[in-house]
Design an enzyme around this catalytic site. Structure first.
Site, short mmCIF file in Angstrom:
data_model
loop_
_atom_site.label_atom_id
_atom_site.label_comp_id
_atom_site.label_asym_id
_atom_site.label_seq_id
_atom_site.Cartn_x
_atom_site.Cartn_y
_atom_site.Cartn_z
N HIS A 255 0.62 -1.27 0.00
CA HIS A 255 -0.05 -0.04 0.08
C HIS A 255 0.90 1.37 0.11
CE1 HIS A 255 -3.70 -2.21 1.75
NE2 HIS A 255 -3.74 -2.44 0.48
N LYS B 285 5.04 1.53 0.55
CA LYS B 285 6.19 1.37 -0.33
C LYS B 285 7.59 1.62 -0.07
CE LYS B 285 2.85 2.32 -4.17
NZ LYS B 285 2.14 0.90 -4.09
N THR C 261 2.43 -5.51 -8.16
CA THR C 261 1.47 -4.53 -8.63
C THR C 261 2.05 -3.48 -9.01
OG1 THR C 261 1.02 -3.66 -6.33
CG2 THR C 261 -0.48 -5.49 -7.21
N GLY C 262 1.33 -2.63 -10.06
CA GLY C 262 1.95 -1.63 -11.02
C GLY C 262 3.05 -0.60 -10.21
N THR C 263 2.76 0.25 -9.54
CA THR C 263 3.36 1.21 -8.92
C THR C 263 4.74 0.60 -8.20
OG1 THR C 263 1.70 2.90 -9.02
CG2 THR C 263 3.81 3.30 -7.79
N THR C 264 4.28 -0.43 -7.17
CA THR C 264 5.24 -0.87 -6.39
C THR C 264 6.26 -1.74 -7.13
OG1 THR C 264 3.45 -1.33 -4.58
CG2 THR C 264 5.37 -2.73 -4.49
N SER D 130 -1.94 -1.65 -11.14
CA SER D 130 -1.98 -1.32 -9.72
C SER D 130 -3.16 -2.04 -9.12
CB SER D 130 -2.11 0.19 -9.68
OG SER D 130 -3.41 0.66 -10.03
N GLY D 131 -2.87 -2.17 -7.62
CA GLY D 131 -3.90 -2.77 -6.89
C GLY D 131 -5.50 -2.40 -7.18
N ASP E 201 -4.43 -6.65 -7.76
CA ASP E 201 -4.56 -7.57 -6.60
C ASP E 201 -5.51 -9.04 -7.22
OD1 ASP E 201 -3.43 -5.87 -4.70
OD2 ASP E 201 -5.21 -5.21 -4.13
N ASP F 102 -1.37 -1.20 4.70
CA ASP F 102 -1.65 -0.30 5.70
C ASP F 102 -3.00 -0.42 6.37
OD1 ASP F 102 -1.90 2.08 7.06
OD2 ASP F 102 -1.41 3.29 5.40
N HIS G 120 -10.30 -0.57 -2.56
CA HIS G 120 -10.14 -1.92 -3.22
C HIS G 120 -10.32 -2.89 -2.08
CE1 HIS G 120 -5.99 -0.87 -3.01
NE2 HIS G 120 -5.67 -2.27 -3.11
N ASP H 274 -10.98 -6.44 -2.73
CA ASP H 274 -9.97 -7.14 -3.39
C ASP H 274 -8.82 -7.58 -2.40
OD1 ASP H 274 -11.66 -6.53 -5.76
OD2 ASP H 274 -10.11 -4.70 -6.43
N ARG I 185 -7.70 -14.13 1.63
CA ARG I 185 -8.62 -15.24 1.36
C ARG I 185 -8.00 -16.49 0.51
NH1 ARG I 185 -12.42 -17.67 -1.42
NH2 ARG I 185 -13.75 -19.09 -0.82
#
Length: 134
Positions: A8, A12, A34-37, A54-55, A60, A80, A87, A90, A96
């Protein structure tokens, strides 16, 4: 091993520190994020990472899809817990799926370090057997 890295926004920087510290352990594995990470990790470490959306835009869910196909072996998701996430359903679904498919999941830095050190020591080799059962 196929390893997913998710963080999150307020986590990051911590993810970057983690991947820098454990770069030699992560390097031989196939990394997803995920994208930015993923972009931030690649820029900081030079690690090769397959980036999903991105999430909030479905990243996700893309990782969750790989989990349900038994194509993910470890997930590090620095969440976080103090910030509302648009989201959140997600995020909950991803956690889960890790439980349903018995995928090791770290949601904080302490558990992430334990899992990465375990990976280095061969404690995740059971995933190879699990993957071969499919």
């Amino acid at each position: 091993m196929n390893i997913a890295l998710i963080a999150h926004d307020r986590k990051k920087e911590l993810m970057i520190e983690l991947t820098l510290a454990y770069k030699l352990i992560l390097e031989p594995h196939t990394l997803f994020a995920t994208g930015t990470t993923g972009l931030r990790i690649m820029e900081a470490t030079g690690l090769s990472i397959h980036r999903f959306q991105s999430g909030p835009l479905g990243g996700d869910q893309q990782i969750g899809s790989r989990i349900s196909e038994n194509k993910m072996d470890l997930v590090i998701f620095l969440r976080d817990p103090l910030a509302a996430q648009p989201h959140e359903p997600d995020v909950t679904a991803l956690i889960r799926l890790c439980d349903v498919y018995e995928i090791p999941l770290a949601t904080n830095i302490g558990t992430a370090e334990v899992l990465l050190r375990g990976l280095q020591e061969g404690f995740m080799d059971w995933r190879d057997l699990r993957r071969n059962e499919e």
